[in-house]
Enzyme design. Structure first.
Site, PDB file in Angstrom:
ATOM      1  N   HIS A  17       0.842  -1.206   0.000  1.00 46.82           N
ATOM      2  CA  HIS A  17       0.000   0.000   0.000  1.00 46.82           C
ATOM      3  C   HIS A  17       0.876   1.255   0.000  1.00 46.82           C
ATOM      4  O   HIS A  17       0.611   2.211  -0.725  1.00 46.82           O
ATOM      5  CB  HIS A  17      -0.889   0.025   1.251  1.00 46.82           C
ATOM      6  CG  HIS A  17      -1.945  -1.034   1.294  1.00 46.82           C
ATOM      7  ND1 HIS A  17      -2.155  -1.842   2.387  1.00 46.82           N
ATOM      8  CD2 HIS A  17      -2.865  -1.423   0.377  1.00 46.82           C
ATOM      9  CE1 HIS A  17      -3.162  -2.661   2.150  1.00 46.82           C
ATOM     10  NE2 HIS A  17      -3.607  -2.444   0.939  1.00 46.82           N
ATOM     11  N   ARG A  90      -1.718  -6.370  -8.405  1.00 47.04           N
ATOM     12  CA  ARG A  90      -0.649  -7.291  -8.045  1.00 47.04           C
ATOM     13  C   ARG A  90      -0.446  -8.370  -9.087  1.00 47.04           C
ATOM     14  O   ARG A  90       0.614  -8.520  -9.647  1.00 47.04           O
ATOM     15  CB  ARG A  90      -0.941  -7.941  -6.691  1.00 47.04           C
ATOM     16  CG  ARG A  90      -0.600  -7.050  -5.536  1.00 47.04           C
ATOM     17  CD  ARG A  90      -1.242  -7.513  -4.279  1.00 47.04           C
ATOM     18  NE  ARG A  90      -2.690  -7.318  -4.361  1.00 47.04           N
ATOM     19  CZ  ARG A  90      -3.513  -7.509  -3.354  1.00 47.04           C
ATOM     20  NH1 ARG A  90      -3.057  -7.932  -2.200  1.00 47.04           N
ATOM     21  NH2 ARG A  90      -4.805  -7.298  -3.481  1.00 47.04           N
TER      22      ARG A  90
HETATM   23  P1  ADP Z   1      -9.734  -3.766  -0.614  1.00 50.00           P
HETATM   24  O1  ADP Z   1     -10.564  -4.253   0.538  1.00 50.00           O
HETATM   25  O2  ADP Z   1     -10.330  -2.640  -1.394  1.00 50.00           O
HETATM   26  O3  ADP Z   1      -9.155  -4.846  -1.489  1.00 50.00           O
HETATM   27  P2  ADP Z   1      -7.060  -3.414   0.300  1.00 50.00           P
HETATM   28  O4  ADP Z   1      -6.645  -2.623   1.475  1.00 50.00           O
HETATM   29  O5  ADP Z   1      -6.831  -4.888   0.338  1.00 50.00           O
HETATM   30  O6  ADP Z   1      -8.560  -3.061   0.123  1.00 50.00           O
HETATM   31  O7  ADP Z   1      -6.417  -2.861  -1.038  1.00 50.00           O
HETATM   32  C1  ADP Z   1      -6.563  -1.537  -1.429  1.00 50.00           C
HETATM   33  C2  ADP Z   1      -5.813  -1.326  -2.729  1.00 50.00           C
HETATM   34  O8  ADP Z   1      -4.440  -1.605  -2.531  1.00 50.00           O
HETATM   35  C3  ADP Z   1      -6.250  -2.216  -3.887  1.00 50.00           C
HETATM   36  O9  ADP Z   1      -6.185  -1.462  -5.083  1.00 50.00           O
HETATM   37  C4  ADP Z   1      -5.204  -3.289  -3.922  1.00 50.00           C
HETATM   38  O10 ADP Z   1      -5.060  -3.849  -5.201  1.00 50.00           O
HETATM   39  C5  ADP Z   1      -3.987  -2.498  -3.520  1.00 50.00           C
HETATM   40  N1  ADP Z   1      -2.948  -3.354  -2.957  1.00 50.00           N
HETATM   41  C6  ADP Z   1      -3.075  -4.210  -1.930  1.00 50.00           C
HETATM   42  N2  ADP Z   1      -1.900  -4.829  -1.681  1.00 50.00           N
HETATM   43  C7  ADP Z   1      -1.016  -4.354  -2.596  1.00 50.00           C
HETATM   44  C8  ADP Z   1       0.365  -4.626  -2.885  1.00 50.00           C
HETATM   45  N3  ADP Z   1       1.065  -5.533  -2.200  1.00 50.00           N
HETATM   46  N4  ADP Z   1       0.956  -3.947  -3.899  1.00 50.00           N
HETATM   47  C9  ADP Z   1       0.240  -3.047  -4.616  1.00 50.00           C
HETATM   48  N5  ADP Z   1      -1.064  -2.759  -4.413  1.00 50.00           N
HETATM   49  C10 ADP Z   1      -1.689  -3.404  -3.410  1.00 50.00           C
END
Ligand code: ADP
Length: 162
Positions: A17, A90
């Site tokens: 994130h 991802r």
């Molecule tokens: P949600 O419940 O919306 O999936 P997350 O907190 O899991 O919420 O993810 C929010 C955003 O962060 C999404 O766009 C997700 O693809 C992105 N994301 C999550 N983990 C990673 C990562 N390791 N690298 C890049 N983007 C990520």
């Protein structure tokens, strides 16, 4: 003026994130990082905890603000003058869901979604993986930002141990 929104659960925020936040903050004039307040899900971290962790990790970025949101992200975005949604991608497994969300969101309000490819070093990272690792009382330095590692580790290892 490009105001972007990076919305998610952030339960907890990971290095993946943080990487997206840093990169999106360079593309947008203002980046809002918004944690969802979702009554149906019962996240391990309360909304206030997730907001505080996000505030701690975005401190170095002057054009990033942290807020919470409820309801449909596109309506919230419209009300807050957001003209671009940011999502991280991802793996191929993210693609199907994300493509459908982006199309529906554009259909509803015309808002565009911009995708940033996950850094290869973070492609495997997810909030649920962090929780699973903490359950086994392993430190989380390789997975979450250092500003919140102690808090996340203590909170999760106590909560999930049983
Ligand atoms: P949600 O419940 O919306 O999936 P997350 O907190 O899991 O919420 O993810 C929010 C955003 O962060 C999404 O766009 C997700 O693809 C992105 N994301 C999550 N983990 C990673 C990562 N390791 N690298 C890049 N983007 C990520």
């Amino acid at each position: 003026m490009k105001k972007a929104l990076f919305a998610g659960s952030f339960n907890p925020p990971t290095l993946g994130h943080l990487d997206i936040i840093e990169r999106a903050s360079k593309v947008a004039d203002t980046l809002v990082v918004a944690a969802v307040q979702n009554a149906e899900k019962s996240p391990l971290f309360s909304l206030e905890e997730r907001l505080q962790m996000l505030r701690d990790v975005v401190k170095p970025f002057k054009n990033v603000e942290v807020l919470s949101f409820q309801g449909l992200v596109v309506h919230w975005a419209e009300e807050h003058g957001v003209n671009m949604l940011v999502r991280g991608l991802r793996a191929y497994s993210d693609f199907d869901y994300e493509m459908r969300m982006a199309l529906v969101n554009r259909m509803m309000t015309g808002v565009e979604t911009v995708f940033l490819m996950a850094d290869p070093g973070h492609i495997h990272l997810s909030s649920s993986l962090v929780c699973e690792i903490a359950r086994h009382k392993q430190r989380l330095n390789a997975f979450v930002p250092q500003e919140i590692e102690e808090f996340v580790y203590k909170r999760l290892s106590a909560k999930l141990a049983n």
